[in-house]
Design an enzyme around this catalytic site. Structure first.
Site, short mmCIF file in Angstrom:
data_model
loop_
_atom_site.label_atom_id
_atom_site.label_comp_id
_atom_site.label_asym_id
_atom_site.label_seq_id
_atom_site.Cartn_x
_atom_site.Cartn_y
_atom_site.Cartn_z
N HIS A 79 0.75 -1.31 -0.16
CA HIS A 79 0.14 -0.02 0.08
C HIS A 79 0.84 1.04 -0.08
O HIS A 79 1.97 1.42 0.29
CB HIS A 79 -0.83 0.04 1.23
N GLU A 96 0.85 4.12 1.84
CA GLU A 96 1.21 4.43 3.15
C GLU A 96 2.56 3.65 3.58
O GLU A 96 3.55 4.17 4.09
CB GLU A 96 0.13 4.27 4.10
N CYS A 110 -6.16 1.18 5.52
CA CYS A 110 -6.67 -0.20 6.02
C CYS A 110 -6.04 -0.49 7.50
O CYS A 110 -5.03 0.50 8.06
CB CYS A 110 -6.14 -1.21 5.05
N CYS A 144 -2.16 -0.77 7.33
CA CYS A 144 -1.38 0.52 7.44
C CYS A 144 -1.47 1.19 8.66
O CYS A 144 -0.56 2.11 8.85
CB CYS A 144 -1.81 1.32 5.95
#
Length: 160
Positions: A79, A81, A117, A120
């Protein structure tokens, strides 16, 4: 000419970062800013050296009709992040702000409900990031203090 406020300036840069995303479902861009200086950027895509979903032309989570927010372990991507934090390293993240933008890959529209999420969120907490600024519309955004994610522990749902 009206000068862009600082939050939208950084969100515009994060939105540009989404253009590097290789996801065929949702494109995310993240930047980490500390002391008014960009220290890292990240977008969602397969780990280095692996084939990207846009090259495969398929998304396993989409094929299995997995709802948003579930079964991220099946996703090929790292992801945005996490990629930004990996690039920055924890020392540059402590006390920093992360700017996050999500785009629907098919329509190109902003995701007004974009968020990190749970995996993250845990990474952001451990990196020492202080707050997340999430774009909601072209000019509107939400500021989320990371301490809220600590006190509102989503990993305890169903354990109480």
């Amino acid at each position: 000419m009206q000068r862009t406020d600082k939050e939208n300036y950084y969100l515009d840069i994060a939105q540009t970062v989404t253009e590097r995303s290789t996801c065929i479902r949702r494109c995310y861009g993240a930047i980490i800013v500390r002391n008014d200086e960009i220290v890292a950027t990240g977008y969602n895509g397969a780990p280095r050296g692996r084939v990207n979903c846009c090259e495969l032309g398929r998304c396993i989570r989409e094929e299995l009709a997995i709802p948003r927010g579930q079964r991220y372990e099946l996703c090929r991507s790292v992801h945005a992040e996490a990629n930004a934090i990996i690039s920055a390293g924890r020392n540059k993240c402590i006390g920093a702000t992360m700017y996050l933008v999500g785009i629907d890959a098919k329509s190109g529209e902003l995701l007004s409900d974009a968020t990190s999420c749970s995996m993250c969120r845990r990474t952001i907490i451990n990196a020492g990031i202080e707050k997340i600024v999430i774009r909601r519309t072209k000019t509107e955004y939400e500021i989320v203090p990371v301490k809220d994610w600590i006190t509102q522990d989503d990993s305890l749902i169903g354990m109480e």
